[in-house]
Design an enzyme around this catalytic site. Structure first.
Site, PDB file in Angstrom:
ATOM      1  CG  ASN A 128      -7.676  -1.403   5.962  1.00 19.73           C
ATOM      2  OD1 ASN A 128      -6.902  -0.843   6.724  1.00 19.73           O
ATOM      3  ND2 ASN A 128      -8.000  -0.892   4.769  1.00 19.73           N
ATOM      4  CG  ASN A 173      -1.821   1.216   1.287  1.00 21.00           C
ATOM      5  OD1 ASN A 173      -1.437   2.319   0.924  1.00 21.00           O
ATOM      6  ND2 ASN A 173      -3.045   1.028   1.764  1.00 21.00           N
ATOM      7  CG  ASP A 222      -4.374  -2.128   3.449  1.00 20.90           C
ATOM      8  OD1 ASP A 222      -4.702  -2.811   4.429  1.00 20.90           O
ATOM      9  OD2 ASP A 222      -4.361  -0.881   3.459  1.00 20.90           O
ATOM     10  CD  GLU A 235      -4.897   4.138   1.057  1.00 18.84           C
ATOM     11  OE1 GLU A 235      -5.563   5.186   1.130  1.00 18.84           O
ATOM     12  OE2 GLU A 235      -4.188   3.720   1.989  1.00 18.84           O
ATOM     13  CG  ASP A 253       0.152   4.800   6.160  1.00 19.40           C
ATOM     14  OD1 ASP A 253       0.223   4.461   4.966  1.00 19.40           O
ATOM     15  OD2 ASP A 253      -0.933   5.147   6.676  1.00 19.40           O
ATOM     16  CG  HIS A 254       0.277   0.311   4.484  1.00 17.00           C
ATOM     17  ND1 HIS A 254      -0.529  -0.708   4.919  1.00 17.00           N
ATOM     18  CD2 HIS A 254      -0.490   1.435   4.517  1.00 17.00           C
ATOM     19  CE1 HIS A 254      -1.729  -0.243   5.201  1.00 17.00           C
ATOM     20  NE2 HIS A 254      -1.730   1.066   4.968  1.00 17.00           N
ATOM     21  CE1 TYR A 266      -6.777   0.389   1.496  1.00 15.16           C
ATOM     22  CE2 TYR A 266      -8.114   1.702  -0.001  1.00 15.16           C
ATOM     23  CZ  TYR A 266      -7.464   1.551   1.207  1.00 15.16           C
ATOM     24  OH  TYR A 266      -7.513   2.561   2.147  1.00 15.16           O
TER      25      TYR A 266
END
Length: 256
Positions: A147, A7, A145, A34, A245-246, A104
């Site tokens: 989540n 991501n 990702d 993303e 951030d990943h 995603y």
């Protein structure tokens, strides 16, 4: 075959990181999430010059998925068939003899929100679609990702996250439903150190303090899992200036 998921939280911002990572790691396929770019703005030429064919499904500002591969993908599918959704979150293609599905998964925002219900419905639709895909494509990899942190061991502070979005029972049950299709978590096929994560908030010096979650996954069908030789998380890109951030998660699969 080396496959990876990352991501990038805006491909426009992170393109130099992606190009450097491709050059250093040479994956056969890299699934991006993303990308946050409309298709007209996707940097296909720059990636082609780096040696990668590209498939992409994007939209402005939010979401967006892409598959980069050394050989062109075939039998391309965008979105979950039969599930009406304007958000660009799913892209599948056959790379060589492997069906690569880039996802995603919705974040869900909070367990009392409409977005959480959308997440659960989305995951149910994904699971039902993949049930058929696994019949057509026994050699299938589901990367992206998610989540979802599947277990407490995937969370830096399980007590603080208990019942929260990304860690709720319903989300973990949905993840278990994907496993129940006959998939294996590539990362858990091998002994791993404790507190290895793939996402850290930008706030509170979370990366430096390793306050993270493992929410980026590679699930492999049994036909691939039995040939998987390694899986790891590469934290090096998270240490760069203006990082996502990943961090990427990578799996290697031996050829038959």
């Amino acid at each position: 075959m080396k496959i990876a998921a990352w991501n990038v939280n805006s491909l426009k911002v992170r393109l130099p990181h992606v190009l450097d990572w491709l050059a250093a790691n040479q994956p056969d396929a890299l699934c991006l999430q993303e990308t946050k770019q409309e298709d007209k703005d996707f940097p296909a030429q720059a990636l082609k010059e780096a040696g990668y064919e590209t498939l992409f499904s994007g939209q402005k500002t939010y979401n967006g998925v892409a598959i980069l591969s050394k050989v062109a993908g075939a039998d391309v599918q965008m979105g979950i068939p039969g599930f009406a959704d304007e958000q660009k979150r799913v892209l599948a293609a056959t790379i060589g003899d492997v069906r690569v599905v880039c996802v995603y998964v919705p974040n869900g925002q909070s367990v009392d929100s409409d977005k959480y219900q959308y997440k659960l419905q989305w995951l149910q639709a994904l699971t039902e679609w993949l049930r058929g895909e696994l019949v057509k494509y026994p050699r299938l990899a589901l990367l992206g990702d998610y989540n979802i942190a599947p277990e407490d061991g995937d969370v830096h502070d399980p007590k603080a996250w208990e019942g929260q979005v990304l860690c709720s029972d319903a989300e973990r049950a949905a993840y278990a439903g994907l496993i129940g299709l006959g998939m294996r978590d590539a990362f858990r096929l091998f002994p791993q150190e404790e507190k290895l994560f793939s996402w850290w908030d930008y706030r509170m010096a979370a990366f430096r303090r390793n306050m993270g979650l493992r929410i980026d996954h590679i699930l492999l069908s049994d036909a691939l899992a039995q040939h998987c030789t390694s899986c790891w998380i590469d934290t090096a890109p998270r240490k760069l200036e203006r990082p996502s951030d990943h961090a990427p998660v990578i799996a290697e699969i031996a050829c038959d």
